[in-house]
Design a protein around this motif. Structure first.
Motif, short mmCIF file in Angstrom:
data_model
loop_
_atom_site.label_atom_id
_atom_site.label_comp_id
_atom_site.label_asym_id
_atom_site.label_seq_id
_atom_site.Cartn_x
_atom_site.Cartn_y
_atom_site.Cartn_z
N THR A 97 0.83 -1.20 0.00
CA THR A 97 0.00 0.00 0.00
C THR A 97 0.86 1.25 0.00
N VAL A 98 2.01 1.21 0.67
CA VAL A 98 2.95 2.34 0.60
C VAL A 98 3.33 2.61 -0.85
N ASP A 99 3.64 1.56 -1.58
CA ASP A 99 4.00 1.74 -3.00
C ASP A 99 2.83 2.32 -3.79
N GLU A 100 1.60 1.93 -3.43
CA GLU A 100 0.43 2.48 -4.13
C GLU A 100 0.23 3.95 -3.79
N VAL A 101 0.55 4.33 -2.56
CA VAL A 101 0.48 5.75 -2.17
C VAL A 101 1.53 6.55 -2.95
N VAL A 102 2.73 6.01 -3.05
CA VAL A 102 3.78 6.69 -3.82
C VAL A 102 3.36 6.84 -5.28
N ALA A 103 2.75 5.80 -5.83
CA ALA A 103 2.27 5.87 -7.21
C ALA A 103 1.19 6.94 -7.36
N LEU A 104 0.34 7.08 -6.35
CA LEU A 104 -0.69 8.13 -6.36
C LEU A 104 -0.05 9.51 -6.40
N ALA A 105 0.99 9.71 -5.58
CA ALA A 105 1.68 11.00 -5.54
C ALA A 105 2.42 11.28 -6.84
N GLN A 106 2.78 10.23 -7.56
CA GLN A 106 3.41 10.41 -8.86
C GLN A 106 2.39 10.81 -9.92
N ARG A 107 1.16 10.30 -9.79
CA ARG A 107 0.11 10.60 -10.77
C ARG A 107 -0.43 12.01 -10.63
N PHE A 108 -0.50 12.48 -9.38
CA PHE A 108 -1.12 13.77 -9.12
C PHE A 108 -0.18 14.66 -8.31
N PRO A 109 -0.09 15.94 -8.65
CA PRO A 109 0.78 16.83 -7.87
C PRO A 109 0.08 17.30 -6.59
N PHE A 110 0.77 17.17 -5.47
CA PHE A 110 0.27 17.66 -4.19
C PHE A 110 1.25 18.68 -3.63
N GLU A 111 0.74 19.81 -3.19
CA GLU A 111 1.59 20.83 -2.60
C GLU A 111 2.10 20.39 -1.23
N ILE A 112 1.26 19.63 -0.52
CA ILE A 112 1.59 19.18 0.84
C ILE A 112 1.30 17.69 0.94
N ILE A 113 2.20 16.96 1.57
CA ILE A 113 1.95 15.56 1.91
C ILE A 113 2.13 15.42 3.42
N ASP A 114 1.10 14.91 4.08
CA ASP A 114 1.00 14.90 5.54
C ASP A 114 0.87 13.45 6.00
N ILE A 115 1.87 12.95 6.73
CA ILE A 115 1.87 11.56 7.20
C ILE A 115 1.46 11.52 8.67
N THR A 116 0.45 10.68 8.96
CA THR A 116 -0.07 10.62 10.32
C THR A 116 -0.33 9.18 10.72
N GLY A 117 -0.89 8.97 11.93
CA GLY A 117 -1.17 7.64 12.46
C GLY A 117 -2.31 7.75 13.46
N MET B 256 8.89 5.26 2.80
CA MET B 256 7.87 6.19 2.31
C MET B 256 8.40 7.62 2.25
N ILE B 257 9.06 8.06 3.33
CA ILE B 257 9.59 9.43 3.38
C ILE B 257 10.60 9.65 2.27
N GLU B 258 11.52 8.70 2.10
CA GLU B 258 12.55 8.86 1.07
C GLU B 258 11.95 8.94 -0.33
N LYS B 259 10.89 8.20 -0.57
CA LYS B 259 10.27 8.21 -1.89
C LYS B 259 9.40 9.44 -2.12
N LEU B 260 8.73 9.92 -1.08
CA LEU B 260 7.81 11.04 -1.23
C LEU B 260 8.48 12.41 -1.15
N SER B 261 9.65 12.47 -0.53
CA SER B 261 10.26 13.77 -0.26
C SER B 261 10.56 14.59 -1.51
N GLY B 262 10.80 13.91 -2.62
CA GLY B 262 11.07 14.65 -3.85
C GLY B 262 9.84 14.98 -4.66
N MET B 263 8.66 14.63 -4.14
CA MET B 263 7.42 14.81 -4.90
C MET B 263 6.57 15.98 -4.41
N THR B 264 7.02 16.67 -3.38
CA THR B 264 6.25 17.77 -2.82
C THR B 264 7.19 18.79 -2.21
#
Length: 330
Positions: free
Chosen positions: A74-94, A106-114
């Protein structure tokens, strides 16, 4: 005044208790308001309910025994989502997102996308040296840390979050400061979040921020960038505590009588795509807790071909009064 049983719009959970407040949608209508979506700019990811604490104010059922944890797939699917659509902010919570074993990846993959990657932390999950590598990655990637620090009073904090948590949190804040977090011109942003420790509404955010700044600096040499003060949502463990303590009706009345129509414009749900640990989409993290799926249907991110359009309605229920009480929840 007692109202009829209130069902959750577009959701699968129904609270059988008669509520002492009118449905949130009716309150909006009385003020001539609609809660609709604007352009989506923020992706919020809940990586699971696993947590090293079982806080009384939690709107989920997060805790040490939770099995709801976002998988590597699912992390990979989230990364793929962020690749498909531009997001100004990505907020990771629990939960405590730090406890997800796939978080660093996840952080290493998403950090260059926002331009703004945020990690919500309860601080104690970063303590004891067990997650120093995570802290290093956050520092290197310039991740904004949004840290839960409910009170300057040690007893109040520990009544909400558990014994020893206050001093653990202080130690982690000092460690983050030493790395540059919260320091002027460091580029490492450290924000604090304060929640009331009981069935109360928060005090003025501006006044609270000044007090936190003064006390933390003078007593422990701690600095931070911003403080946010939010009410607790009557969901999950906090709702059960409200029921068991006889505070539910009174708390709901406090929220509803503090309804601020001006808060609607800035609500984060209007520009948010919220993804659950299982990869399903919601309007916000509170709606996740209430099983209120975005658009009234269960949609997985792997099936999302385009982002929801501006103007679409946002699912609401009584917990939405939390976000519109006083200064609001933005």
């Amino acid at each position: 005044m007692q109202q009829p049983v209130q069902s959750l719009q577009n959701g699968s959970k129904i609270y059988e208790k008669r509520l002492p407040v009118e449905p949130f949608g009716q309150t909006l209508a009385k003020h001539g308001l609609n809660l609709t979506r604007e352009k989506i700019t923020t992706l919020q990811i809940n990586v699971g309910f696993l947590c090293n604490q079982a806080c009384r104010h939690c709107h989920l059922d997060a805790g040490p025994n939770s099995e709801e944890v976002m998988s590597a797939e699912t992390v990979d699917e989230v990364v793929a989502l962020a690749q498909r659509f531009p997001f100004e902010i990505i907020d990771i919570t629990g939960g405590a997102p730090e406890m997800n074993p796939n978080l660093v990846d996840m952080i290493e993959k998403l950090s260059g996308m926002t331009s703004r990657l945020m990690l919500r932390s309860n601080l104690s999950a970063l303590g004891n040296g067990e997650r120093d590598h995570l802290i290093e990655v956050c520092t290197e990637r310039r991740v904004v840390i949004v840290a839960s620090f409910p009170s300057l009073n040690e007893a109040q904090t520990e009544s909400q979050r558990g014994r020893g948590v206050f001093q653990e949190s202080i130690a982690v804040l000092r460690k983050l400061n030493a790395l540059g977090y919260g320091q002027p011109d460091s580029g490492l942003e450290l924000n604090l979040v304060s929640n009331p420790t009981g069935a109360f509404l928060p005090t003025s955010q501006d006044q609270l921020e000044k007090r936190f700044c003064q006390v933390l600096k003078n007593k422990w040499g701690i600095v931070f960038n911003n403080l946010f003060s939010f009410a607790n949502a009557p969901l999950g463990r906090f709702r059960r505590w409200l029921e068991q303590s006889g505070n539910l009706e009174g708390y709901l009345q406090k929220l509803s009588t503090s309804f601020n129509p001006c808060a609607i414009e800035g609500l984060m749900c209007r520009s948010l795509l919220s993804v659950s640990w299982g990869g399903y989409i919601f309007d916000c993290d509170f709606n996740q807790a209430a099983d209120l799926y975005m658009g009234g249907k269960k949609t997985h991110i792997s099936d999302l071909k385009e982002l929801p359009e501006p103007g679409e309605p946002i699912a609401v229920s009584h917990h939405c009064y939390t976000c519109t009480a006083g200064a609001g929840f933005t």
